[in-house]
Design an enzyme around this catalytic site. Structure first.
Site, mmCIF file in Angstrom:
data_model
loop_
_atom_site.group_PDB
_atom_site.id
_atom_site.type_symbol
_atom_site.label_atom_id
_atom_site.label_comp_id
_atom_site.label_asym_id
_atom_site.label_seq_id
_atom_site.Cartn_x
_atom_site.Cartn_y
_atom_site.Cartn_z
ATOM 1 N N HIS A 137 -6.156 -13.192 -7.905
ATOM 2 C CA HIS A 137 -7.013 -12.245 -7.175
ATOM 3 C C HIS A 137 -8.176 -12.096 -8.027
ATOM 4 O O HIS A 137 -8.505 -11.982 -9.189
ATOM 5 C CB HIS A 137 -6.295 -11.002 -7.225
ATOM 6 C CG HIS A 137 -6.863 -9.635 -6.546
ATOM 7 N ND1 HIS A 137 -7.764 -9.326 -6.651
ATOM 8 C CD2 HIS A 137 -6.364 -9.039 -5.447
ATOM 9 C CE1 HIS A 137 -8.539 -8.308 -5.772
ATOM 10 N NE2 HIS A 137 -7.363 -8.160 -5.116
ATOM 11 N N LYS A 171 0.896 -1.107 -0.047
ATOM 12 C CA LYS A 171 0.005 0.048 0.093
ATOM 13 C C LYS A 171 0.776 1.339 0.044
ATOM 14 O O LYS A 171 2.043 1.201 0.769
ATOM 15 C CB LYS A 171 -0.907 -0.087 1.076
ATOM 16 C CG LYS A 171 -1.722 -1.208 1.361
ATOM 17 C CD LYS A 171 -2.928 -1.341 0.327
ATOM 18 C CE LYS A 171 -3.712 -2.656 0.538
ATOM 19 N NZ LYS A 171 -4.673 -2.669 -0.473
#
Length: 486
Positions: free
Chosen positions: A295, A177
């Site tokens: 994902h 992140k």
């Protein structure tokens, strides 16, 4: 419901014109599904005034051989065999106007080993059929004869653990992140700090590919440099999921080959690349001894709503066939959609050799997986160290726990966030192995571990009140009840 066949037989069946689907052979309540049939369970919501049996028969017809009118060329085929057969229609408990339709398909309707071909029938044109308000594919029974035409997960849980030399606990990871905007050098720094601090994996997020702020080759180089340094510093095998998702198969193969050259043990793809691309990358991963992480980007556009779309349990089954090794499957306690019982059903599909029917988990059929490898579920999205006892209880040990914000958001830095998660996990595993009631004693166990681990103490303090308690939009239709004693 209407358990008598009303199929028109003989020459009248092929008269020109429009005929009700239930009279064309798509409603056969006496049909006994064969072991080799593919069975689909649909949630059908007909338009007002449409007969439920006719609506369900139409789903069978439009997902197999039918069109809107009788065609004489049906007589050139083994039409009785190739017609899908709706053999059971039941009202959905607690959902007036919706019906469960059980539909059997002959195995010969499907190309062996092709998710694309399977889905072209099962979720093809039928989802746009006007007589239906809504349609959802809830579950499927895939016969062993069909399952065996797929390779299944390229690596599997057992071999992955052997390669990593990590057993008896969940694996720990973190998504880098912010997901977008970092330079390659800073991205690599995040990877190094997280792995050095105690995580097993870091990962790219779904939408980090090759953008102007960081091209893919730059990211791969910095990430693998970080992995190698972290391995040298800790003595543990580490990895980072390098997202090879790209515009074309040629681009994806190029990126995967480069990841292999750099010594990566794992690559990543997104669900949005499509079923054929997923199967192609799974075959590449098996040939090249690479773990393949998927994902599930985009899945909620069709899995989240209860009345229309495709249940994620079906997607999980397709992805196990397709051959991925990891799949995001929900956290229950995190920020993303996930009813506890429904999520357990997803995890069972990933990890069991045989799934028995469990209506309370949304699993409607027994499912044999033959010799296909098990699929490692991944929990990510809004989880933190303070939930470790809940995560271990709900999800078990064969899971990857991805703490993105719960690692990188730590006030003392990334390495401290990783250490907090690792210490919390090790404390909980130790308590479990000692036979303690770690679920109820979880907060106490964590508090004691935090006495000698400042990063964990700070993590528990900063995220102690963070919960995501919202009503799930997709929960099982059948809830177990306790039978009163006589």
């Amino acid at each position: 419901m209407n358990d008598q066949s009303i199929t028109v037989r003989g020459k009248d069946r092929y008269k020109s014109g429009v005929m009700e689907y239930k009279k064309m052979g798509y409603w056969e309540p006496s049909y006994q599904p064969k072991d080799t049939d593919v069975i689909a369970l649909f949630r059908v919501t007909p338009q007002d005034g449409v007969d439920p049996v006719e609506a369900c028969a139409a789903v069978a017809g439009e997902s197999s051989t039918a069109t809107w009118t009788v065609v004489w060329t049906d007589r050139l085929t083994a039409a009785e065999k190739y017609r899908a057969k709706c053999y059971r229609v039941e009202p959905v408990p607690g959902s007036p106007g919706s019906y469960f339709a059980y539909i059997a398909y002959d195995l010969d309707l499907f190309e062996p080993g092709s998710i694309a071909n399977l889905t072209a029938s099962i979720i093809g044109n039928v989802f746009g059929f006007k007589p239906l308000k809504a349609l959802r594919l809830e579950d499927m029974r895939l016969p062993v004869a069909y399952v065996k035409t797929f390779q299944g997960p390229a690596t599997g849980i057992v071999v992955e653990r052997e390669r990593l030399d990590k057993f008896g606990r969940p694996l720990l990871g973190a998504t880098v992140k912010p997901k977008l905007g970092l330079s390659g050098r800073n991205y690599g720094r995040v990877v190094y700090e997280a792995l050095k601090g105690g995580l097993d994996f870091t990962k790219d997020d779904e939408n980090i590919n090759s953008q102007p702020f960081m091209h893919w080759r730059e990211r791969f180089l910095y990430c693998m440099e970080a992995v190698n340094k972290a391995q040298a510093a800790t003595g543990e095998i580490k990895g980072t999921y390098l997202n090879v998702t790209a515009a074309t198969m040629e681009d994806m193969y190029e990126r995967a080959e480069f990841a292999k050259e750099l010594g990566s043990t794992i690559i990543m793809i997104d669900l949005v690349i499509g079923y054929t691309a997923i199967q192609s990358m799974a075959k590449w991963a098996r040939r090249n001894d690479m773990i393949l992480h998927l994902h599930r980007a985009g899945h909620s556009t069709y899995t989240r709503q209860r009345a229309h779309g495709v249940s994620f349990r079906v997607i999980a089954k397709w992805m196990r066939l397709a051959g991925v090794d990891h799949i995001h499957a929900g956290t229950v306690v995190g920020k993303l959609e996930g009813d506890p019982n429904t999520t357990r059903g997803y995890y069972d599909i990933c990890r069991e050799d045989f799934n028995p029917m469990r209506l309370e988990h949304g699993v409607f059929f027994d499912q044999h997986w033959a010799s296909l490898n098990k699929l490692m579920p991944v929990a990510s999205g809004g989880i933190h160290a303070g939930q470790m006892h809940q995560l271990l209880d709900l999800l078990g040990e064969d899971v990857v726990l991805q703490f993105g914000g719960g690692t990188i958001g730590h006030p003392r830095g990334i390495a401290a966030g990783a250490t907090a998660n690792r210490v919390a996990l090790e404390a909980m595993i130790l308590a479990r192995n000692e036979g303690r009631d770690y679920v109820h004693e979880g907060p106490e166990i964590l508090a004691k571990a935090a006495q000698t681990c400042t990063p964990l103490r700070e993590a528990l303090e900063i995220w102690k009140d963070v919960t995501f308690n919202y009503e799930s939009t997709d929960s099982p239709d059948f809830v177990p009840t306790v039978t009163p004693a006589a």
